[in-house]
Design a protein around this motif. Structure first.
Motif, PDB file in Angstrom:
ATOM      1  N   PRO A   1      10.725 -12.853   6.524  1.00  0.00           N
ATOM      2  CA  PRO A   1      10.255 -12.980   5.141  1.00  0.00           C
ATOM      3  C   PRO A   1       8.789 -12.584   4.978  1.00  0.00           C
ATOM      4  O   PRO A   1       8.205 -12.831   3.936  1.00  0.00           O
ATOM      5  N   ARG A   2       8.188 -11.993   6.028  1.00  0.00           N
ATOM      6  CA  ARG A   2       6.772 -11.588   5.934  1.00  0.00           C
ATOM      7  C   ARG A   2       6.581 -10.535   4.855  1.00  0.00           C
ATOM      8  O   ARG A   2       5.566 -10.530   4.156  1.00  0.00           O
ATOM      9  N   HIS A   3       7.572  -9.639   4.714  1.00  0.00           N
ATOM     10  CA  HIS A   3       7.552  -8.681   3.614  1.00  0.00           C
ATOM     11  C   HIS A   3       8.304  -9.304   2.436  1.00  0.00           C
ATOM     12  O   HIS A   3       9.523  -9.498   2.483  1.00  0.00           O
ATOM     13  N   LEU A   4       7.559  -9.629   1.422  1.00  0.00           N
ATOM     14  CA  LEU A   4       8.132 -10.292   0.243  1.00  0.00           C
ATOM     15  C   LEU A   4       8.672  -9.284  -0.766  1.00  0.00           C
ATOM     16  O   LEU A   4       9.575  -9.598  -1.542  1.00  0.00           O
ATOM     17  N   TRP A   5       8.098  -8.088  -0.772  1.00  0.00           N
ATOM     18  CA  TRP A   5       8.429  -7.035  -1.738  1.00  0.00           C
ATOM     19  C   TRP A   5       8.714  -5.741  -0.981  1.00  0.00           C
ATOM     20  O   TRP A   5       8.078  -5.453   0.036  1.00  0.00           O
ATOM     21  N   HIS A   6       9.642  -4.944  -1.527  1.00  0.00           N
ATOM     22  CA  HIS A   6      10.050  -3.700  -0.870  1.00  0.00           C
ATOM     23  C   HIS A   6      10.050  -2.615  -1.946  1.00  0.00           C
ATOM     24  O   HIS A   6      10.879  -2.624  -2.842  1.00  0.00           O
ATOM     25  N   PHE A   7       9.110  -1.677  -1.824  1.00  0.00           N
ATOM     26  CA  PHE A   7       8.772  -0.801  -2.935  1.00  0.00           C
ATOM     27  C   PHE A   7       9.441   0.569  -2.846  1.00  0.00           C
ATOM     28  O   PHE A   7       9.695   1.092  -1.766  1.00  0.00           O
ATOM     29  N   SER A   8       9.648   1.144  -4.019  1.00  0.00           N
ATOM     30  CA  SER A   8       9.934   2.567  -4.181  1.00  0.00           C
ATOM     31  C   SER A   8       8.716   3.204  -4.847  1.00  0.00           C
ATOM     32  O   SER A   8       7.807   2.502  -5.302  1.00  0.00           O
ATOM     33  N   LYS A   9       8.700   4.526  -4.935  1.00  0.00           N
ATOM     34  CA  LYS A   9       7.602   5.202  -5.631  1.00  0.00           C
ATOM     35  C   LYS A   9       7.577   4.799  -7.111  1.00  0.00           C
ATOM     36  O   LYS A   9       6.503   4.600  -7.687  1.00  0.00           O
ATOM     37  N   LYS A  10       8.752   4.677  -7.695  1.00  0.00           N
ATOM     38  CA  LYS A  10       8.833   4.264  -9.102  1.00  0.00           C
ATOM     39  C   LYS A  10       8.235   2.875  -9.287  1.00  0.00           C
ATOM     40  O   LYS A  10       7.487   2.633 -10.250  1.00  0.00           O
ATOM     41  N   ALA A  11       8.521   1.964  -8.380  1.00  0.00           N
ATOM     42  CA  ALA A  11       8.026   0.589  -8.502  1.00  0.00           C
ATOM     43  C   ALA A  11       6.506   0.538  -8.460  1.00  0.00           C
ATOM     44  O   ALA A  11       5.875  -0.130  -9.287  1.00  0.00           O
ATOM     45  N   ILE A  12       5.894   1.236  -7.508  1.00  0.00           N
ATOM     46  CA  ILE A  12       4.436   1.234  -7.410  1.00  0.00           C
ATOM     47  C   ILE A  12       3.819   1.752  -8.704  1.00  0.00           C
ATOM     48  O   ILE A  12       2.892   1.137  -9.264  1.00  0.00           O
ATOM     49  N   SER A  13       4.322   2.862  -9.208  1.00  0.00           N
ATOM     50  CA  SER A  13       3.755   3.452 -10.432  1.00  0.00           C
ATOM     51  C   SER A  13       3.884   2.517 -11.620  1.00  0.00           C
ATOM     52  O   SER A  13       2.936   2.358 -12.404  1.00  0.00           O
ATOM     53  N   LYS A  14       5.052   1.895 -11.783  1.00  0.00           N
ATOM     54  CA  LYS A  14       5.274   1.028 -12.942  1.00  0.00           C
ATOM     55  C   LYS A  14       4.440  -0.247 -12.858  1.00  0.00           C
ATOM     56  O   LYS A  14       3.911  -0.719 -13.865  1.00  0.00           O
ATOM     57  N   ILE A  15       4.307  -0.812 -11.663  1.00  0.00           N
ATOM     58  CA  ILE A  15       3.550  -2.064 -11.520  1.00  0.00           C
ATOM     59  C   ILE A  15       2.066  -1.847 -11.805  1.00  0.00           C
ATOM     60  O   ILE A  15       1.446  -2.600 -12.557  1.00  0.00           O
TER      61      ILE A  15
END
Length: 276
Positions: A196-210
């Protein structure tokens, strides 16, 4: 949110977790997210908090780390006119901070893990345990090398980083990409899920939108080619494959060749600036 995958903590606790897909952002979220995350970092084998150089695997990691630091600093130099202030968040044992300082930056580092800070101190690198220690500062460059995925309260963290960034500053964020071929190939064994050390798992779309919510914009995305090999190596070990070196090399190579066309590498570096 839909259930995407069930996996487990292969490196420390052996506990099971789920990854849920936020379809709007196109990212995965680890569930449950433990309140006491510190205990999941309490391992002699958690290499980013140590300078272990004993086993062949450790020596390979340390060599890649040294090479990667040089390439990261070169990447930073390509984005700025003059070296000034730099903040490294999740500084580990302080190697990047030390090298950035040697390159002429005035550097501060954040590292919450006491063992890692102690190792850094032995190199003459003093790290702060939390962002609040430097809340009154502004930085030309802020770096998070495989750190954002570890941070609770994701939106609050990005807001804090944005407040620390100079008006013309640059943010460098490196994170794994769950849309990569090696992620699809290894499934629940993919080492970059690292629950559970990685809480979030990103795509390119996710980074841009956040980051868009904070007046920030991705201006460039760079691949991290070594990550496909390193993650494949760990994933093969988690599967219990005795030929893990051999298989990992070909899966890593296959992933990078595939990503040359799809642009979905195992990990990406996002170069981010404030909108004009």
């Amino acid at each position: 949110m839909k259930l995407f995958l069930r996996t487990k903590d292969f490196s420390v606790s052996g506990e099971s977790f789920e990854l849920h897909h936020d379809q709007k952002l196109d990212m995965l979220i680890t569930k449950p997210q433990p309140e006491d995350l510190d205990r999941f970092y309490e391992s002699e084998t958690y290499i980013s908090h140590t300078d272990s150089n004993n086993a062949l695997f450790d020596r390979l990691y340390q060599w890649v780390k040294r090479y990667s630091i040089s390439k990261k600093l070169q990447l930073i130099d390509n984005q700025i006119d003059k070296r000034k202030t730099l903040l490294d968040v999740g500084a580990g044992t302080g190697d990047f901070v030390k090298q950035a300082n040697a390159r002429g930056f005035v550097v501060e580092g954040i590292e919450p893990n006491g063992k890692a800070r102690s190792n850094a101190r032995q190199k003459g690198v003093i790290l702060h345990p939390k962002l609040g220690d430097i809340a009154d500062r502004k930085f030309q460059i802020i770096t998070l090398w495989h750190v954002l995925e570890h941070l609770p309260n994701l939106n609050g963290q990005i807001e804090n980083l944005n407040n620390l960034l100079e008006p013309n500053g640059v943010l460098f964020i490196a994170v794994p990409n769950f849309k990569s071929l090696d992620a699809a190939y290894y499934g629940k064994y993919w080492a970059a899920y690292d629950v559970p050390r990685h809480l979030w798992h990103f795509s390119k779309k996710a980074i841009s939108k956040i980051i868009d919510n904070y007046g920030l914009k991705v201006i460039k995305v760079k691949p991290m080619l070594f990550d496909a090999f390193y993650v494949s190596l760990l994933s093969e070990k988690y599967k219990g494959n005795k030929l893990y070196w051999f298989n990992a090399f070909f899966i890593g190579l296959w992933s990078n060749i595939s990503a040359f066309f799809s642009k979905e590498y195992s990990s990406h570096i996002y170069i981010i600036k404030k909108r004009d």
